[in-house]
Every structure is written in C-alpha cells, then in structure tokens.
Design an enzyme around this catalytic site. Structure first.
Site, PDB file in Angstrom:
ATOM      1  N   CYS A   2       0.851  -1.189   0.000  1.00  0.00           N
ATOM      2  CA  CYS A   2       0.000   0.000   0.000  1.00  0.00           C
ATOM      3  C   CYS A   2       0.893   1.248   0.000  1.00  0.00           C
ATOM      4  O   CYS A   2       1.885   1.305   0.717  1.00  0.00           O
ATOM      5  CB  CYS A   2      -0.947   0.097   1.186  1.00  0.00           C
ATOM      6  SG  CYS A   2      -2.094  -1.267   1.307  1.00  0.00           S
ATOM      7  N   ARG A  27       3.957  -0.165  -4.794  1.00  0.00           N
ATOM      8  CA  ARG A  27       3.699  -0.749  -3.475  1.00  0.00           C
ATOM      9  C   ARG A  27       2.377  -1.506  -3.404  1.00  0.00           C
ATOM     10  O   ARG A  27       2.086  -2.174  -2.402  1.00  0.00           O
ATOM     11  CB  ARG A  27       3.678   0.348  -2.411  1.00  0.00           C
ATOM     12  CG  ARG A  27       4.954   1.141  -2.323  1.00  0.00           C
ATOM     13  CD  ARG A  27       4.812   2.218  -1.287  1.00  0.00           C
ATOM     14  NE  ARG A  27       4.668   1.660   0.028  1.00  0.00           N
ATOM     15  CZ  ARG A  27       5.670   1.360   0.839  1.00  0.00           C
ATOM     16  NH1 ARG A  27       6.894   1.589   0.453  1.00  0.00           N
ATOM     17  NH2 ARG A  27       5.443   0.851   2.016  1.00  0.00           N
ATOM     18  N   TRP A  73      -2.797  -2.685  -1.681  1.00  0.00           N
ATOM     19  CA  TRP A  73      -2.476  -4.103  -1.862  1.00  0.00           C
ATOM     20  C   TRP A  73      -3.338  -4.817  -0.826  1.00  0.00           C
ATOM     21  O   TRP A  73      -3.100  -4.705   0.374  1.00  0.00           O
ATOM     22  CB  TRP A  73      -0.992  -4.351  -1.628  1.00  0.00           C
ATOM     23  CG  TRP A  73      -0.564  -5.745  -1.925  1.00  0.00           C
ATOM     24  CD1 TRP A  73      -0.159  -6.238  -3.132  1.00  0.00           C
ATOM     25  CD2 TRP A  73      -0.480  -6.840  -1.004  1.00  0.00           C
ATOM     26  NE1 TRP A  73       0.159  -7.566  -3.015  1.00  0.00           N
ATOM     27  CE2 TRP A  73      -0.028  -7.967  -1.723  1.00  0.00           C
ATOM     28  CE3 TRP A  73      -0.758  -6.986   0.351  1.00  0.00           C
ATOM     29  CZ2 TRP A  73       0.158  -9.216  -1.130  1.00  0.00           C
ATOM     30  CZ3 TRP A  73      -0.568  -8.222   0.950  1.00  0.00           C
ATOM     31  CH2 TRP A  73      -0.118  -9.322   0.201  1.00  0.00           C
ATOM     32  N   ASN A  99      -1.897   1.841   5.876  1.00  0.00           N
ATOM     33  CA  ASN A  99      -0.999   0.823   5.333  1.00  0.00           C
ATOM     34  C   ASN A  99      -0.586  -0.058   6.500  1.00  0.00           C
ATOM     35  O   ASN A  99      -0.037   0.447   7.476  1.00  0.00           O
ATOM     36  CB  ASN A  99       0.224   1.521   4.708  1.00  0.00           C
ATOM     37  CG  ASN A  99       1.331   0.546   4.359  1.00  0.00           C
ATOM     38  OD1 ASN A  99       1.065  -0.640   4.139  1.00  0.00           O
ATOM     39  ND2 ASN A  99       2.554   1.033   4.305  1.00  0.00           N
ATOM     40  N   GLY A 100      -0.874  -1.355   6.403  1.00  0.00           N
ATOM     41  CA  GLY A 100      -0.525  -2.268   7.496  1.00  0.00           C
ATOM     42  C   GLY A 100      -1.698  -3.193   7.810  1.00  0.00           C
ATOM     43  O   GLY A 100      -2.623  -3.323   6.999  1.00  0.00           O
ATOM     44  N   GLU A 484      17.189 -17.588  -8.137  1.00  0.00           N
ATOM     45  CA  GLU A 484      16.796 -16.216  -8.450  1.00  0.00           C
ATOM     46  C   GLU A 484      16.225 -16.130  -9.875  1.00  0.00           C
ATOM     47  O   GLU A 484      15.244 -15.427 -10.116  1.00  0.00           O
ATOM     48  CB  GLU A 484      18.008 -15.284  -8.273  1.00  0.00           C
ATOM     49  CG  GLU A 484      17.815 -13.834  -8.664  1.00  0.00           C
ATOM     50  CD  GLU A 484      16.705 -13.105  -7.914  1.00  0.00           C
ATOM     51  OE1 GLU A 484      16.149 -13.642  -6.945  1.00  0.00           O
ATOM     52  OE2 GLU A 484      16.358 -11.996  -8.344  1.00  0.00           O
ATOM     53  N   LYS A 488      12.480 -14.832 -10.673  1.00  0.00           N
ATOM     54  CA  LYS A 488      12.246 -13.708 -11.571  1.00  0.00           C
ATOM     55  C   LYS A 488      11.249 -14.106 -12.653  1.00  0.00           C
ATOM     56  O   LYS A 488      10.331 -13.372 -12.971  1.00  0.00           O
ATOM     57  CB  LYS A 488      13.575 -13.307 -12.207  1.00  0.00           C
ATOM     58  CG  LYS A 488      13.931 -11.897 -12.338  1.00  0.00           C
ATOM     59  CD  LYS A 488      14.248 -11.072 -11.145  1.00  0.00           C
ATOM     60  CE  LYS A 488      13.404 -11.183  -9.933  1.00  0.00           C
ATOM     61  NZ  LYS A 488      14.021 -10.684  -8.722  1.00  0.00           N
ATOM     62  N   GLU A 491       7.604 -14.462 -11.268  1.00  0.00           N
ATOM     63  CA  GLU A 491       7.024 -13.163 -10.897  1.00  0.00           C
ATOM     64  C   GLU A 491       6.538 -12.392 -12.126  1.00  0.00           C
ATOM     65  O   GLU A 491       5.487 -11.776 -12.092  1.00  0.00           O
ATOM     66  CB  GLU A 491       8.104 -12.275 -10.277  1.00  0.00           C
ATOM     67  CG  GLU A 491       8.456 -12.539  -8.863  1.00  0.00           C
ATOM     68  CD  GLU A 491       9.529 -11.562  -8.413  1.00  0.00           C
ATOM     69  OE1 GLU A 491       9.211 -10.725  -7.578  1.00  0.00           O
ATOM     70  OE2 GLU A 491      10.676 -11.638  -8.895  1.00  0.00           O
ATOM     71  N   HIS A 507      17.176 -36.399  -7.783  1.00  0.00           N
ATOM     72  CA  HIS A 507      16.424 -36.872  -6.630  1.00  0.00           C
ATOM     73  C   HIS A 507      14.949 -36.506  -6.725  1.00  0.00           C
ATOM     74  O   HIS A 507      14.262 -36.429  -5.708  1.00  0.00           O
ATOM     75  CB  HIS A 507      17.043 -36.327  -5.340  1.00  0.00           C
ATOM     76  CG  HIS A 507      18.464 -36.741  -5.180  1.00  0.00           C
ATOM     77  ND1 HIS A 507      18.825 -37.990  -4.749  1.00  0.00           N
ATOM     78  CD2 HIS A 507      19.618 -36.085  -5.462  1.00  0.00           C
ATOM     79  CE1 HIS A 507      20.157 -38.080  -4.741  1.00  0.00           C
ATOM     80  NE2 HIS A 507      20.657 -36.933  -5.178  1.00  0.00           N
ATOM     81  N   LYS A 606       5.910  -4.075  -3.968  1.00  0.00           N
ATOM     82  CA  LYS A 606       7.356  -3.939  -3.849  1.00  0.00           C
ATOM     83  C   LYS A 606       7.847  -4.101  -2.419  1.00  0.00           C
ATOM     84  O   LYS A 606       8.845  -4.732  -2.166  1.00  0.00           O
ATOM     85  CB  LYS A 606       7.736  -2.554  -4.371  1.00  0.00           C
ATOM     86  CG  LYS A 606       9.212  -2.270  -4.355  1.00  0.00           C
ATOM     87  CD  LYS A 606       9.887  -2.931  -5.517  1.00  0.00           C
ATOM     88  CE  LYS A 606      11.389  -2.821  -5.466  1.00  0.00           C
ATOM     89  NZ  LYS A 606      12.013  -3.920  -6.214  1.00  0.00           N
TER      90      LYS A 606
HETATM   91  C1  F6R Z   1      11.617 -10.423  -5.870  1.00  0.00           C
HETATM   92  C2  F6R Z   1      11.417  -9.436  -4.839  1.00  0.00           C
HETATM   93  C3  F6R Z   1      11.080  -9.903  -3.466  1.00  0.00           C
HETATM   94  C4  F6R Z   1      11.932  -9.129  -2.437  1.00  0.00           C
HETATM   95  C5  F6R Z   1      11.486  -9.500  -1.018  1.00  0.00           C
HETATM   96  C6  F6R Z   1      12.355  -8.831   0.031  1.00  0.00           C
HETATM   97  O1  F6R Z   1      11.875  -9.843  -7.097  1.00  0.00           O
HETATM   98  O2  F6R Z   1      11.515  -8.270  -5.076  1.00  0.00           O
HETATM   99  O3  F6R Z   1      11.247 -11.271  -3.338  1.00  0.00           O
HETATM  100  O4  F6R Z   1      13.269  -9.449  -2.643  1.00  0.00           O
HETATM  101  O5  F6R Z   1      10.159  -9.122  -0.825  1.00  0.00           O
HETATM  102  O6  F6R Z   1      12.292  -7.444  -0.068  1.00  0.00           O
HETATM  103  P1  F6R Z   1      13.388  -6.510   0.565  1.00  0.00           P
HETATM  104  O7  F6R Z   1      14.667  -6.798  -0.122  1.00  0.00           O
HETATM  105  O8  F6R Z   1      12.882  -5.129   0.303  1.00  0.00           O
HETATM  106  O9  F6R Z   1      13.451  -6.842   2.019  1.00  0.00           O
END
Ligand code: F6R
Length: 611
Positions: A2, A27, A73, A99-100, A484, A488, A491, A507, A606
């Site tokens: 949010c 966000r 969100w 937000n929260g 990773e 990616k 997502e 396995h 984010k």
């Molecule tokens: C993936 C991504 C998330 C963040 C995770 C941690 O692309 O962005 O998996 O890495 O939410 O966020 P931070 O690094 O802000 O603590």
C-alpha cells in the site's frame, strides 16, 4: 504494501496526490482513492490502478488544498471499490487511509457492532477509523487525543493518515511498523510511504518513527509521542535526483534498472574498494570488526531475492572467512524461538529496508544480544535504523516490483564485507584478496558487455514464451542464481519455474523432464563445470531443452545446449554478479512477449510491510 500520500499547503492537492500515488504504485495497485478537503470532505475511490481512479474522478469536484491518497495491496477484503481507501467514518466526519494490518480488528469490530455500528467494507481500516471516531465522540476530545487513545488498544502495524471535516487544513498521521516520510516545503507539507512523491517539491524530509504522531498543517509540523510529549522533528536532506525515479526513455522500470547495473555496481564499490592498494573501506562494518572476526557464526536474514543474495554470500563468506554461515528466511526465523549465542553476528539484507518479517526478526535477535549489520538499499529505512551498523548498497531507487539492480548491489556489498573480514582474519592470502578485488573492480565493465548483446536473449525469450514450466539448475555460487532466475521468471511472466542445485535434480525433479521442458543451466567455467556438463547430458538424454548461461567461447557447453547466453570469464566466487544478468533479461523479455505488466506483476507489491 500500500502506498500512502498526503498534501497540505498552497497548491491544489489533487494533482500532487495523484502524481504521488503514481510514484508509489509499485507498493500495491489493486485499487486507489483520494480524500480532498475544502469546505466539504470528499472521497473518490476505484478498483484498479491510479489511472482508473483519475478516469473515475473526471467531472467531479476535485478542489481542495489538503488531500490524502492511497494505492492498495489487499489484505482484508478483496480488491473492490468499497474496500478501496480512503474510508469514511460512519459519522461522515473523518476520512482515513491505512498501510498495514490491525491484528485485533475482529474484537474491535465486535465491540463497535454491539454499539450499533455498521460497516460498508470488509477492511480492518474502517474498523479502526470508527473506533477512533467513537472515542472522539464519546469523550468529546480532539481527533489527536482520540487517535492516541485508540492506538493504545491496537495490535498490528500501521501508518494512518486522517482528515477531519472540522479541521480543513490538517492531516494527522501515526505510525508503527510501516514507513512514513514527511516532506517539509515552504508553507506546505507532503506525506508519503517513501520520499518519491515529494522529491520534485522538496528535499528536506523527516522520517517518522514508530509510536509517533504527526499533526501536519501547511505552516507547521508537530511531532509527538503517544504519551503526548512534543518531539523535535529531525530534518534530513535527501540525496536522490528526480531522474532516478523516472523511466528515462525505457519501456519499463525493470528494463531501466537492469541496464543501470554497471553504474549501480560501480557506485556501490566507489570509495570503498581500491584494488591497487589492496584496500577495502567499509566504515560501518569496521566499527564491529573485532566482534565479526571473533564470531562463531554469521546468520543472514532476508526474504525473496534478498534471501538469494544471502545464500550466495554464504558460499563467499565460508570460503573467504572460514566462519560458519546460516541463511534464514526472516519469516521462519522470527517465529521459531531461534538460538542466539553470545557473539553471533546477524546480517540483515533488504532492498526496501521495510520488510516486516526481516524487521521483526532482527528486532528479536537484537533483544537477545546479537550484533545486527544491515545491508540495505533505502537510506534511513526501518531496517537500516534498527541495525547497529551496516553498509548501504547505493543502488538508487528500485521501482520495478521485481528486484534486479538491488540484488547485484547486495552481492557487491556482501563480497566486500567478506573480503574485508578475510583480510582482517588472515584467512585469505594478500594475493588472493588482490585477485578478487581486481575481479570486483572489473564487474561493471563485464556487466556492460553482457548488456551490449541482448539479441540472443530476446530470441530465446520469443522461442520459449509459451512454455508452461521451466527448471533452473546450478551448482556452487550459481545455485542461488538458479533460484533467483526461477523467481524472476514466475514473478514477471506467471510461468511456473523452479530452481534446484543441479545435482539434486536426480532426486526428483528429473521426472518432469520431457521434450517440452526448458531447463536453464547456469553453467559458467568453474570448479563444478565438468559435473554440470554431465547434468546437461542427463537432461538431453531425456529430450529436455537445454538453455544455458555459459562463459564466452565455452564450446563444450555450447554444443550441449539448444541456446546459450554468454558472460565474460570471471572468478567463480563473483560469477553470480554476471550470471544473474542474462536471467533477469530472459524473464523480462518473456514477460513482455506474454503481454504481462512486468513493472507491476499481479498480486505482488514492492515493499512487503505486512507479515
Ligand atoms: C523479488 C522481490 C522480493 C523481495 C522481497 C524482500 O523480485 O523483489 O522477493 O526481494 O520481498 O524485499 P526486501 O529486499 O525489500 O526486504
């Protein structure tokens, strides 16, 4: 999660708030709304993105010099017009954004329902708002006093912003566990979840702390604690340029951020690393050099992509510093009564510095006596402030929801920390340290060369954009890169993808392999190379499609692959700084080919400020 914005001053609030919401859309983006005040208090809100809200507001009265806005969100209640913020209290006199999560909202709702309150939404926010209004009316007190009383009953995390019909130019805000920044202008104030909504108007900001309440008017900012004592706002100067939060000609923030990496890695190393003198300067870390060198154990705590950076660093730290490293998901660590021994050192890794699980995990560990070092991107964020010391990653604002440049900057910082400790402990020879420092210095140029040749990656993306599943495999430091790469891809493109250590494939996951399964190998020339080549043969024998990230001119690996993405030669310890880049691009191009909104993938946000 949010985004919240507020404005009070001499400008029209609506355009300022809308522009701010667009900057904070990363966000959360399932619905958006504004409340404006001038003579009357008006609320407009709409399911969808901020652009949908703007369309909805066409022809409506958008006047007012004071306003608040929210981009959501969803937590409590599906994304819909009625669950969108701001909410209006039953009396119609208060408007609030939040937000929260209010964890005890069900109890508060029960109490209010017994008093005859009815609710228009499914949100915890509307409950808290009416709870505040009820206190205000019952005690005939000020809104500020009612908020203070209400928050003493609340468990959970929040930033709230309220407008009161009786006080046209005032915004009251409070925070616990979610971020709040106040921008200080001339005869105006701005509020935001981060500084981006205010960047084009002011660089003077105040970061509000937990359990603080702000009474914000055009000419006045009063900060208090919940005990009603006045605090002196600490005004800081922002060190970010507006260009850093704009797309700058790229189609998407994600692409811009991938292409920024030569610069961001360089910025991260600048002033800290001098290979010619075999010198690493990390003043924050050096304050705790004695304790780190004496540590029996380092625990890396993070989530998501940052957790992958920690996992990569585990290989580097154990190899260079001969210290036992454990890498923990913050969400698991915080709840399992972890054993913290005297002298344990914790490294918290976070781009946003606001991830709720990471924040609480380090808070708990700090209370048990651990030393907390932060590897954080956002300056002044909660995790940075909670840490005893640390090193910022200096990647600049990351706006694309999928993390890219923050990951490579985290790896660069973690590598420098490991090399600094190795130097202090004498666990690596000066010669080996020098080789690695030279390698690190050369990384920006090597990333540049990968980015100069994206055509083969685009072709692979076109070819496999319709695949249903992907498998990513790697060994050693390239195993976390495989994780990773898979993260990616899922997502950004919503294709199911899994990452595995290449040897672990036998396995179980090998059962998935058939002629339809693309298998991405991270297979640069390193000490595992021969073994990875054998794993490739095993996939080929089962007709799987081998796509690989290989070292330039590695014909053996190329001959075993249907398609290749090449990276320059590099010491295996630092190879992830290169090998992740083609995987970021592959996800991006596949996401675009599938018509996905790569900067704002569905269901994501984010900054995960709820647990
Ligand atoms: C993936 C991504 C998330 C963040 C995770 C941690 O692309 O962005 O998996 O890495 O939410 O966020 P931070 O690094 O802000 O603590």
């Amino acid at each position: 999660m949010c985004g919240i914005v507020g404005y009070t001053g001499h400008r029209d609030a609506y355009p300022v708030v809308i522009k701010g919401l667009k900057r904070l859309e990363y966000r959360g983006y399932d619905s958006a709304g504004v409340a404006l005040h001038e003579k009357t208090l008006r609320v407009y809100k709409k399911m969808g993105k901020v652009a949908d809200l703007e369309e909805h507001a066409v022809g409506k009265d958008i006047s007012g010099k004071t306003g608040i806005g929210h981009t959501r969100w969803a937590t409590h209640g599906e994304p819909s017009d009625r669950n969108a913020h701001p909410h209006l209290s039953s009396s119609g006199k208060l408007a609030m954004i939040h937000n929260g999560i209010i964890e005890n909202y069900a109890q508060l709702k029960k109490e209010l329902t017994q008093k005859g309150y009815e609710f228009k939404s499914d949100t915890d926010t509307e409950v808290l708002l009416n709870f505040i209004d009820e206190i205000k009316q019952n005690n005939s007190c000020s809104l500020e006093e009612a908020i203070r009383v209400a928050l003493k009953r609340v468990t959970g995390a929040y930033v709230i912003l309220l407008l009161d019909a009786e006080n046209p130019d005032t915004i009251i805000a409070a925070r616990k566990g979610s971020p709040l920044v106040i921008g200080v202008g001339k005869g105006e104030h701005f509020l935001g979840s981060d500084a981006s909504p205010m960047l084009e108007y002011t660089k003077e900001v105040v970061y509000v702390n937990d359990y603080e309440l702000a009474i914000v008017k055009p000419d006045e900012l009063i900060l208090k604690n919940l005990g009603n004592e006045k605090l002196t706002p600490y005004v800081q100067k922002l060190d970010i340029e507006l260009a850093a939060i704009e797309k700058g000609g790229y189609d998407h923030f994600m692409l811009k951020e991938i292409f920024e990496q030569p610069r961001t890695i360089y910025d991260c190393l600048r002033g800290r690393l001098d290979a010619s003198k075999n010198k690493i300067t990390l003043s924050g870390i050096e304050q705790y050099a004695k304790e780190i060198c004496a540590a029996n154990r380092i625990i890396m705590i993070a989530c998501g992509t940052s957790w992958h950076a920690g996992l990569t660093a585990e290989y580097i730290f154990e190899e260079c510093c001969r210290i036992n490293v454990e890498v923990e998901y913050a969400s698991e660590f915080r709840y399992r009564n972890p054993i913290i021994n005297p002298g344990d050192v914790i490294i918290a890794i976070s781009q946003s510095g606001e991830t709720a699980d990471t924040l609480v995990a380090i808070e708990n560990a700090k209370a048990k006596g651990a030393i907390i070092l932060g590897v954080v991107n956002v300056v002044g964020s909660s995790i940075a402030r909670m840490s005893h010391a640390g090193a910022y990653t200096h990647a600049g604002p990351e706006i694309g929801v999928a993390s890219t440049k923050a990951f490579t900057a985290q790896l660069a910082v973690l590598s420098m920390i490991a090399l600094k400790i190795a130097q202090l402990k004498g666990t690596l020879s000066a010669e080996r340290i020098n080789t690695l420092l030279n390698e690190l210095e050369a990384i920006p140029e090597k990333v540049e060369s990968i980015l100069a040749n994206t055509e083969p990656i685009k072709k692979i993306a076109q070819q496999y954009a319709t695949a249903r599943d992907f498998l990513y495999l790697g060994r050693g430091t390239n195993f976390p890169v495989a994780l990773e790469g898979a993260l990616k891809l899922k997502e950004i493109s919503y294709i199911h993808a899994e990452g595995y250590p290449a040897a672990e494939m036998k396995h179980g996951p090998i059962a998935l392999v058939d002629e339809n399964l693309p298998v991405v190998f991270v297979a640069t020339k390193d000490s595992y190379h021969e073994k990875v080549l054998s794993n490739m043969q095993e996939i080929r024998a089962r007709k799987g499609k081998v796509i690989s990230v290989i070292t330039e001119e590695d014909e053996t690996a190329a001959n075993l692959s249907e398609s290749v993405m090449q990276v320059p030669p590099c010491d295996e310890m630092l190879a992830p700084l290169l090998t992740v880049v083609p995987l970021q691009l592959l996800s991006y191009y596949i996401g675009v080919a599938r018509g996905c909104d790569v900067d704002k993938p569905r269901n994501l946000a984010k900054s995960v400020t709820v647990e």
